[in-house]
Design a protein around this motif. Structure first.
Motif, PDB file in Angstrom:
ATOM      1  N   ALA A 113      -4.734   0.514  -3.841  1.00 22.96           N
ATOM      2  CA  ALA A 113      -4.561  -1.043  -4.277  1.00 22.96           C
ATOM      3  C   ALA A 113      -4.724  -1.051  -5.800  1.00 22.96           C
ATOM      4  O   ALA A 113      -3.939  -1.863  -6.592  1.00 22.96           O
ATOM      5  N   VAL A 114      -5.605  -0.456  -6.167  1.00 19.77           N
ATOM      6  CA  VAL A 114      -5.974  -0.403  -7.565  1.00 19.77           C
ATOM      7  C   VAL A 114      -4.648   0.185  -8.585  1.00 19.77           C
ATOM      8  O   VAL A 114      -4.439  -0.308  -9.505  1.00 19.77           O
ATOM      9  N   ALA A 115      -4.185   1.430  -8.039  1.00 15.87           N
ATOM     10  CA  ALA A 115      -3.028   1.996  -8.772  1.00 15.87           C
ATOM     11  C   ALA A 115      -1.991   1.076  -8.863  1.00 15.87           C
ATOM     12  O   ALA A 115      -1.375   0.991  -9.671  1.00 15.87           O
ATOM     13  N   ALA A 116      -1.721   0.500  -7.534  1.00 20.99           N
ATOM     14  CA  ALA A 116      -0.609  -0.461  -7.463  1.00 20.99           C
ATOM     15  C   ALA A 116      -0.619  -1.817  -8.552  1.00 20.99           C
ATOM     16  O   ALA A 116       0.217  -2.209  -9.081  1.00 20.99           O
ATOM     17  N   GLY A 117      -1.890  -2.332  -8.367  1.00 20.86           N
ATOM     18  CA  GLY A 117      -2.002  -3.571  -8.935  1.00 20.86           C
ATOM     19  C   GLY A 117      -2.379  -3.542 -10.280  1.00 20.86           C
ATOM     20  O   GLY A 117      -1.570  -4.303 -11.266  1.00 20.86           O
ATOM     21  N   ILE A 138       0.914  -1.192   0.020  1.00 21.24           N
ATOM     22  CA  ILE A 138      -0.080  -0.019   0.054  1.00 21.24           C
ATOM     23  C   ILE A 138       1.021   1.345   0.281  1.00 21.24           C
ATOM     24  O   ILE A 138       0.483   2.280  -0.635  1.00 21.24           O
ATOM     25  N   ASP A 139       2.073   1.060   0.434  1.00 20.35           N
ATOM     26  CA  ASP A 139       2.850   2.391   0.644  1.00 20.35           C
ATOM     27  C   ASP A 139       3.459   2.662  -0.738  1.00 20.35           C
ATOM     28  O   ASP A 139       3.421   3.923  -1.181  1.00 20.35           O
ATOM     29  N   ASN A 140       3.549   1.653  -1.530  1.00 19.99           N
ATOM     30  CA  ASN A 140       3.801   1.749  -2.998  1.00 19.99           C
ATOM     31  C   ASN A 140       2.816   2.487  -3.733  1.00 19.99           C
ATOM     32  O   ASN A 140       2.986   3.463  -4.504  1.00 19.99           O
ATOM     33  N   GLY A 141       1.624   1.930  -3.551  1.00 17.52           N
ATOM     34  CA  GLY A 141       0.301   2.544  -4.133  1.00 17.52           C
ATOM     35  C   GLY A 141       0.240   4.063  -3.735  1.00 17.52           C
ATOM     36  O   GLY A 141      -0.221   4.800  -4.836  1.00 17.52           O
ATOM     37  N   ILE A 142       0.275   4.290  -2.620  1.00 16.71           N
ATOM     38  CA  ILE A 142       0.272   5.713  -2.126  1.00 16.71           C
ATOM     39  C   ILE A 142       1.204   6.492  -2.856  1.00 16.71           C
ATOM     40  O   ILE A 142       0.872   7.695  -3.111  1.00 16.71           O
TER      41      ILE A 142
END
Length: 449
Positions: free
Chosen positions: A354-358, A298-302
């Motif tokens: 999560a969407v942005a990262a996934g 999640i940190d990566n997604g943020i």
């Protein structure tokens, strides 16, 4: 204008390649393989896609990196160098790469793209981007980017110059008459003599006419400026749409712009990105998806959201809906997609991250080959797309399953080719040979060196 006719309403499929898979956690799967700098790995991907009769192998690019980037993109090969290597390892599949009009020069890039087209015997495509990263600007002796409108003005002029350079070599320019000693027809090699706001280019290009007339032009901007540029210059548009309604709205809008620009709407193909999670059963596909999401950082997604928005969102509550924020203008279309998705589905910041990262905002389809073919057929028949840019979440498994299971199901329904019919990418896409606009070019001032 000669147009190659393919059966009406067949899907076009691009393979959007990330060396370690498109899902941010995909590299952690037990069966995941590969390296972003391994030519043998990219060769396997390209040959597998060619076995599946994909229209094109496509690699993106960015001109900056950081420890927060996806594992596939933190370190990677320069795209045109990669395509040149793959050109001699493949026979039919198109080879497409991203290159920026903000940080290159028309003469250099037109020459490089034409070189790949010659090496591949007519299979090259250029994904035209304007870049949206200030970090990229700092790698090219600038403190920041030109504004959004100026980047698109620059892109339009860059394309104009590139077209002039490519058009400067007419068919039959190389005579090679051993009896008379005439090697070339100087009347068929013409200078660009371009003098514009951003570029001054004399020409002619120092490479003969491309096997396709010129490489296929791809664009991906979905902002109003991006759609207008695509209407005037593009032949393929990569986009993102979260639902059929959104896809149909974009499809109608972009095709209308093409018609208003005086072009045939059938000569521009719209390929939304989609991440299929393929399983032999729905349960198997869902298990794969759930496992991937357990690996989302999640940190990566943020961090990705903050980069996209140009606003630090890390101080907002993770489990509450994203508040109204003013975002930077860079990368407008993808920002709008993410914001619209968050609003429509009432996503929390954690869920949007999560969407942005996934999937980085692209649509995810989870199911069997039949489920995925049903979806593709609906989008094709209801004019949400002309095909798709496939984004395998995990490599090699998800690409192998797509080729093994989904491609035969699409073929069974008559939605996809059973063999390559032609030699060039342009022909296999059913696109016309570009008209030669000799009003763009000037007679060559001949001189002895």
């Amino acid at each position: 204008m000669a147009v190659t006719q393919l059966p009406k309403r067949q899907l076009r499929l691009g393979l959007f390649v990330q060396a370690l898979g498109h899902h941010v956690g995909g590299w952690r799967a037990d069966d995941a393989q590969g390296s972003p700098t391994d030519i043998e790995w990219f060769t396997w991907i390209a040959k597998t896609a060619e076995k599946g009769l994909f229209d094109m192998f496509f690699v993106g690019d960015a001109l900056a990196t950081s420890v927060h980037r996806l594992p596939s993109t933190m370190s990677r090969l320069e795209p045109l160098t990669l395509l040149s290597a793959l050109a001699v390892q493949t026979t039919h599949i198109g080879l497409a790469a991203t290159a920026s009009t903000t940080f290159d020069q028309p003469f250099h890039l037109a020459r490089a793209l034409s070189s790949v087209d010659h090496i591949s015997h007519g299979r090259c495509a250029w994904n035209v981007v304007t870049s949206f990263s200030n970090d990229a600007a700092k790698n090219f002796s600038r403190s920041d980017l030109p504004n959004h409108a100026e980047r698109y003005e620059m892109a339009r002029e860059f394309l104009d110059v590139s077209f002039k350079l490519w058009e400067g070599w007419q068919p039959g320019a190389i005579v090679k008459n051993k009896v008379t000693g005439q090697y070339s027809d100087e009347d068929k090699i013409q200078a660009a003599n371009h003098k514009g706001r951003f570029f001054q280019v004399q020409g002619p290009l120092n490479i003969a006419r491309s096997p396709q007339g010129r490489p296929v032009i791809i664009e991906a901007g979905s902002s109003p400026a991006g759609q207008q540029l695509a209407a005037q210059t593009a032949e393929v548009v990569f986009t993102a749409a979260a639902s059929l309604d959104e896809g149909q709205a974009f499809y109608r809008s972009q095709k209308r712009f093409v018609q208003e620009a005086g072009r045939n709407p059938d000569h521009l193909l719209i390929l939304p990105g989609v991440m299929p999670i393929v399983g032999r059963t729905r349960e198997e596909a869902m298990a794969t998806w759930h496992q991937l999401n357990e690996w989302v950082d999640i940190d990566n997604g943020i961090e990705q959201l903050s980069t996209r928005f140009g606003v630090d969102v890390s101080h907002y509550p993770l489990d509450e809906p994203l508040p109204e924020i003013e975002v930077a203008e860079a990368g407008q279309s993808r920002v709008k997609l993410l914001l619209d998705l968050a609003k429509r589905d009432n996503l929390t910041l954690r869920q949007l991250a999560a969407v942005a990262a996934g999937s980085r905002g692209h649509r995810v389809i989870i199911g069997t080959a039949q489920d995925i073919a049903d979806d593709f057929q609906q989008w094709l028949e209801q004019e949400g797309a002309d095909g798709f840019n496939i984004m395998p979440a995990v490599l090699p498994n998800q690409l192998a399953l797509f080729v093994e299971l989904v491609i035969p199901e699409l073929q069974r329904r008559g939605l996809f080719r059973t063999e390559y019919q032609f030699t060039t990418l342009r022909q296999n896409l059913g696109l016309p040979t570009p008209e030669m606009n000799f009003s763009n070019v000037s007679p060559l001032n001949t001189h002895k060196e």
